[in-house]
Write an enzyme that holds these catalytic residues in place. Sequence first.
Site, PDB file in Angstrom:
ATOM      1  N   SER A 156       0.840  -1.186   0.000  1.00 22.59           N
ATOM      2  CA  SER A 156       0.000   0.000   0.000  1.00 22.59           C
ATOM      3  C   SER A 156       0.877   1.237   0.000  1.00 22.59           C
ATOM      4  O   SER A 156       2.066   1.172   0.348  1.00 22.59           O
ATOM      5  CB  SER A 156      -0.896  -0.006   1.244  1.00 22.59           C
ATOM      6  OG  SER A 156      -1.527   1.237   1.450  1.00 22.59           O
ATOM      7  N   TYR A 169      -3.650  -0.557  10.051  1.00 30.85           N
ATOM      8  CA  TYR A 169      -3.479  -0.776   8.612  1.00 30.85           C
ATOM      9  C   TYR A 169      -2.076  -0.367   8.174  1.00 30.85           C
ATOM     10  O   TYR A 169      -1.401  -1.098   7.444  1.00 30.85           O
ATOM     11  CB  TYR A 169      -4.532   0.012   7.843  1.00 30.85           C
ATOM     12  CG  TYR A 169      -4.505  -0.218   6.354  1.00 30.85           C
ATOM     13  CD1 TYR A 169      -5.163  -1.305   5.787  1.00 30.85           C
ATOM     14  CD2 TYR A 169      -3.826   0.654   5.503  1.00 30.85           C
ATOM     15  CE1 TYR A 169      -5.144  -1.520   4.416  1.00 30.85           C
ATOM     16  CE2 TYR A 169      -3.796   0.438   4.135  1.00 30.85           C
ATOM     17  CZ  TYR A 169      -4.451  -0.649   3.596  1.00 30.85           C
ATOM     18  OH  TYR A 169      -4.423  -0.863   2.246  1.00 30.85           O
TER      19      TYR A 169
END
Length: 264
Positions: A156, A169
């Site tokens: 990510s 996250y």
Amino acid sequence: MSDATASAPAHSILQKFQLTGKKALVTGSATGLGAAIAIALAEAGAAVACHGNRRAAKETADTINSAGGQAFAFSADLSHTASAQVLVDHAVEALGQIDILVNNAGMITRHEAVEFPLDDWATVLQVNLTSVFQLSQLAGKAMIERGVGKIINIASLLSFQGGIRVPAYAASKGGVAQLTKALANEWAPRGVQVNAIAPGYMRTENTSALQADETRNRQILERIPTGRWGEPEDLAAAAVFLASPASNYITGAVLNVDGGWLAR
């Protein structure tokens, strides 16, 4: 499925992008980016086990099968540690073996860091990082024994940036990037390449609210040098490259597919 490379000369560079005869497992492929990756791998010639966390990725598998490919649909809740083994067992039973593993399944939970519940922290880390290690370990063992294999982890932008209200996250995706490098170091001498893709802002259902927000959409596009949202096919093309023999000398890399966001 595709005839794009069928007529290529025997020694054409296009041959190196073919996945004919390969068997792939793509987690989180019921919708969105995972579905696009699964379909692209099938178009390149692979048979694909399509996974959904809460429900089997039947629509993705049906799309592949209706186009003349071969796909199977499975469900497994990767928030439970026992599910990784079950999923790999089902995939191997259906495919015969796993040559390509794409660890795409993931989740995000938002809270202020000072109030972030530990239960939510543990669940996000289990799905986004621990299950990636488990699946890589399970599939990687057989790949090492055969002396060949490809593992692609979906990282990510938050593998590099901290984000806001998403500490679990960000921590998990930072871990994915480092795990990719660690496994690559150990397994490259054994014929297994381990790489990651870091998607930028992609046009999916998960980002529909951002796209609809005129202010946020403008702010995002102003930051992206290419001036557009990424499409699922942009990520899928990168996955085909990293799954194919064309990337045999690439390992431990985190490929940014972000329209230049991180270079800004």
